[in-house]
Design a protein around this motif. Structure first.
Motif, mmCIF file in Angstrom:
data_model
loop_
_atom_site.group_PDB
_atom_site.id
_atom_site.type_symbol
_atom_site.label_atom_id
_atom_site.label_comp_id
_atom_site.label_asym_id
_atom_site.label_seq_id
_atom_site.Cartn_x
_atom_site.Cartn_y
_atom_site.Cartn_z
ATOM 1 N N ALA A 1 0.826 -1.206 0.000
ATOM 2 C CA ALA A 1 0.000 0.000 0.000
ATOM 3 C C ALA A 1 0.860 1.256 0.000
ATOM 4 C CB ALA A 1 -0.933 -0.011 1.208
ATOM 5 N N ARG B 1 2.800 1.915 -3.342
ATOM 6 C CA ARG B 1 2.015 2.446 -4.458
ATOM 7 C C ARG B 1 2.080 3.966 -4.517
ATOM 8 N NH1 ARG B 1 -1.281 -1.581 -6.585
ATOM 9 N NH2 ARG B 1 -1.976 -3.244 -5.160
ATOM 10 N N LEU B 2 2.140 4.620 -3.363
ATOM 11 C CA LEU B 2 2.057 6.078 -3.322
ATOM 12 C C LEU B 2 3.378 6.757 -2.970
ATOM 13 C CD1 LEU B 2 -1.383 6.487 -1.493
ATOM 14 C CD2 LEU B 2 -0.923 6.468 -3.947
ATOM 15 N N ASP C 1 -4.950 -0.284 0.772
ATOM 16 C CA ASP C 1 -4.171 -0.680 -0.404
ATOM 17 C C ASP C 1 -5.016 -0.567 -1.672
ATOM 18 O OD1 ASP C 1 -1.935 -2.015 -1.834
ATOM 19 O OD2 ASP C 1 -3.369 -3.666 -2.003
ATOM 20 N N SER D 1 -5.359 3.078 -2.497
ATOM 21 C CA SER D 1 -4.085 3.575 -3.027
ATOM 22 C C SER D 1 -3.927 3.175 -4.488
ATOM 23 C CB SER D 1 -2.921 3.030 -2.202
ATOM 24 O OG SER D 1 -3.003 3.452 -0.848
ATOM 25 N N TYR E 1 -9.185 9.672 -1.895
ATOM 26 C CA TYR E 1 -9.557 9.461 -3.299
ATOM 27 C C TYR E 1 -10.197 10.712 -3.894
ATOM 28 C CZ TYR E 1 -11.329 7.306 -7.525
ATOM 29 O OH TYR E 1 -11.580 7.014 -8.842
ATOM 30 N N ARG F 1 0.651 11.644 -5.756
ATOM 31 C CA ARG F 1 0.546 10.411 -4.969
ATOM 32 C C ARG F 1 1.098 10.581 -3.557
ATOM 33 N NH1 ARG F 1 2.234 5.580 -9.186
ATOM 34 N NH2 ARG F 1 0.942 6.280 -10.933
ATOM 35 N N CYS G 1 -0.813 9.933 -0.051
ATOM 36 C CA CYS G 1 -0.307 9.056 1.015
ATOM 37 C C CYS G 1 -0.433 9.737 2.374
ATOM 38 C CB CYS G 1 1.146 8.687 0.717
ATOM 39 S SG CYS G 1 1.883 7.552 1.907
ATOM 40 N N LEU H 1 -4.303 10.108 3.284
ATOM 41 C CA LEU H 1 -4.952 8.847 3.650
ATOM 42 C C LEU H 1 -4.532 8.395 5.045
ATOM 43 C CD1 LEU H 1 -5.264 5.761 1.281
ATOM 44 C CD2 LEU H 1 -5.005 5.540 3.742
ATOM 45 N N TRP H 2 -3.227 8.264 5.233
ATOM 46 C CA TRP H 2 -2.745 7.731 6.514
ATOM 47 C C TRP H 2 -2.818 8.775 7.623
ATOM 48 C CZ3 TRP H 2 -2.671 2.733 6.578
ATOM 49 C CH2 TRP H 2 -2.405 2.018 5.413
#
Length: 660
Positions: free
Chosen positions: A145, A148-149, A190, A193, A239, A368, A372, A375-376
């Motif tokens: 995950a 990816r970013l 994930d 992402s 997103y 990206r 990251c 999101l987190w």
């Protein structure tokens, strides 16, 4: 933030870059030469895979080492034993072998444990095995995950931080449902992402990935209920900000995924609700036999301000005793056992998310790295606020913060020490400012770790504090050195030393948990007295198990071994014998199941003879105290008036079950 699409083949950029204007080559030529950036796939595939396998293996070893000696939650283990021998109990998540009442939570995680027990036998290590596997999978999925970013280097760092977290190690050495919930939510992150990284022309793929994320969240709901829903805003926000396609399409995609998450989440509850009450166990935690009340009241909004189930149980067990709990507030997660479980890197993670979002906020849509951090960072903020405000927080709850902490620190570390941020024009002094900031955060993390280590905790190595200080000093020197002399090797050394400095305290804490067979109810370096109480639980259970033959002698031909006020007390006997111990009042001892009329019918029908009562406040217990023979502390012999007098001797007191 611009809604203009931005992208690059760089994993930390966005999608396809726009064609450069005619003036850009001249401007680029006028700039200073850029230092060489690490290759996109750094580290190389084979070393990367080898490092990931090593991290996963170490995680599995720390989670599973000598797990047969761990202390587990016998309330859940008793239910797993019941569910493993009856498909009826399995489907409905029944607590007792007779299927009279359910667990006080949804059974998702315990289905997996019950299947393991059904296949491999009822042993402590078998019950813990699913959590070991779930923990290792979480490390691997987190790597994917974050990669990816933020790139594979950040993915490896995140995996390492997650594997070294004491909260995660303790959780996965037990039989708590949080392990499965965390895995499923990381799978959801994930999938989101991957959707963010999808090219704009692949709208269907992005929608499919969001649907997959919703499916994972719905399954996570089966493990830990509303807590899984708490992270829906984090997934949706990331997103909406940086996903592909026009804003309207992104909103529709997120709405569809949200609806699906709700459908999957509520599917089992709705199916159970449609079953007639006479054909299913009573829903523990509810006053109206409703699974919805169990989830949204007892395990949901009732956890804010109201007495928790443990406090209600304690009021029955020992009315004059007050359960010590960390008071709610902004500092709850930073002090005491909660701080030593997951707080080591929490301040640094908050600093990382603030810097990360601030430094990337003006980047065009599709960035990206910003996605990251969003999101987190939202994951971390939502759960941290929730845990700070809830009435009561078990130490193992904080393991849900670990993936976010790991991802944020990994993304920030790689970005700070890079020659420049991806997609960012070189600015004089930018690298130096970022690395000075990293040195300050590293120094603060070191000082905070020294403060967290208690002077009188259990299993605290005498060399730990000097080691934290020494490694922290080396890290600061290395970071400053990489600022003064910009060389790739010095940047790598600075990154490695900063990681070691950050992880030395939590890694030692995790190793201590593993070496001393501690599990979900333990915290690193906890007070010696508390550690001794928790460690004594298996011996108490073994002592109670020795009383089972005498209890069976009193049971005679009755179907049930005994009845006990509270599933918590009944769990001791179900766990140690596998026999039916009728729970009165559910987990807290206050639930209206069975009713007084049902108890009278059971006693008249010789369903059981012994009753263990917690107090005489409950009308059912008052009736038993009045109509049954008092054999001693909290123990009554109930024989129907037309039954023959019991010739069995008064059984030895089964003991007061201890709680891990």
């Amino acid at each position: 933030m611009s809604d203009q699409p931005y992208s690059s083949s760089d994993p930390q950029g966005g999608r396809d870059q726009q064609a450069p204007s005619a003036e850009e080559p001249a401007l680029q030529a006028a700039e200073e030469p850029e230092p060489a950036q690490p290759a996109r796939d750094w580290p190389a595939p084979w070393p990367r895979r080898a490092a990931l396998v090593l991290i996963a293996a170490l995680a599995g070893l720390s989670y599973g080492w000598a797990s047969s000696q761990d202390t587990i939650e016998f309330y859940y283990a008793a239910a797993v034993r019941s569910m493993s021998v009856s498909w009826h109990d399995f489907i409905f998540g029944a607590f007792d072998p007779a299927g009279t009442i359910t667990l006080d939570k949804l059974p998702g995680a315990f289905w997996i444990q019950a299947l393991a027990v059904r296949a491999l036998g009822f042993h402590t290590w078998v019950i813990i095995l699913p959590q070991v596997v779930e923990g290792v999978l979480t490390v691997l999925v987190l790597y994917r995950a974050v990669s990816r970013l933020a790139g594979p280097a950040a993915g490896l760092i995140a995996a390492l931080i997650a594997a070294a977290s004491p909260a995660t190690v303790a959780l996965n050495r037990g039989n708590i449902s949080d392990s499965l919930m965390i895995l499923l939510l990381v799978l959801a992150a994930d999938a989101v992402s991957a959707a963010i990284a999808t090219r704009e022309e692949h709208a269907r793929r992005a929608q499919a990935l969001l649907i997959l994320a919703a499916f994972w969240v719905g399954l996570a709901f089966q493990a830990k209920m509303i807590e899984a829903w708490l992270l829906l805003p984090a997934l949706g926000l990331a997103y909406l900000l940086d996903g592909p396609g026009p804003l309207g399409r992104r909103v529709r995609q997120v709405a569809v995924a949200g609806i699906l998450a709700g459908i999957v989440s509520l599917a089992w509850m709705t199916a159970v609700t449609l079953v007639p009450a006479a054909n299913r166990p009573y829903a523990d935690g509810s006053s109206d036999n409703s699974v919805y009340s169990q989830v949204f009241v007892y395990n949901g909004f009732g956890r804010f301000g109201d007495q928790t189930p443990l406090q209600l149980l304690a009021s029955q067990l020992a009315p004059d005793q007050i359960i010590p709990i960390a008071p709610s507030g902004a500092n709850r997660l930073f002090t005491g056992n909660l701080g030593r479980d997951t707080g080591w890197l929490l301040p640094a993670a908050f600093a990382a998310v603030i810097w990360g979002i601030a430094s990337r906020w003006r980047r065009p849509r599709g960035d990206r790295l910003r996605a990251c951090f969003v999101l987190w960072g939202a994951w971390l903020l939502i759960l941290a606020v929730t845990f700070s405000l809830a009435t009561f927080v078990q130490t193992y709850y904080t393991a849900a913060l670990t993936p976010a902490i790991a991802a944020l620190l990994a993304a920030a570390a790689v970005s700070v020490l890079a020659p420049r941020l991806p997609g960012e024009n070189r600015r004089p002094g930018g690298n130096a400012a970022r690395r000075v900031g990293l040195a300050i955060v590293s120094a603060g993390t070191t000082a905070y770790a020294v403060w967290l280590v208690p002077a009188d905790g259990a299993h605290v190595p005498g060399w730990l504090v000097p080691a934290i200080i020494a490694v922290g000093a080396v890290a600061i020197v290395a970071i400053i050195g990489s600022t003064l002399i910009e060389r790739a090797v010095l940047a790598t050394v600075a990154l490695a030393s900063a990681l070691v400095a950050a992880l030395v305290a939590p890694a030692v804490a995790s190793a201590g948990l593993t070496a001393h067979h501690e599990s979900a109810f333990d915290a690193p370096f906890e007070p010696t007295r508390l550690a001794a109480v928790i460690a004594s639980a298996p011996a108490k259970l073994a002592k109670i198990q020795q009383t089972i033959p005498r209890l069976q002698a009193v049971q005679a031909n009755a179907p049930d071994l005994l009845a006990a006020q509270s599933s918590y007390i009944a769990a001791v006997f179900i766990y140690t014998s596998g026999l039916e111990a009728l729970p009165i009042g559910g987990f807290t001892g206050t639930i209206p199941s069975p009713t007084l009329a049902q108890l009278k019918t059971d006693i008249a029908g010789h369903q059981f003879h012994l009753v263990l009562a917690l107090s005489t406040k409950d009308p059912r217990m008052r009736w038993i105290a009045t109509h049954c023979r008092d054999l001693g502390p909290r123990t009554f012999l109930c024989i129907a008036p037309n039954a023959a007098a019991s010739s069995a001797a008064s059984p030895a007191e089964p003991g007061q079950p201890g709680s891990p």
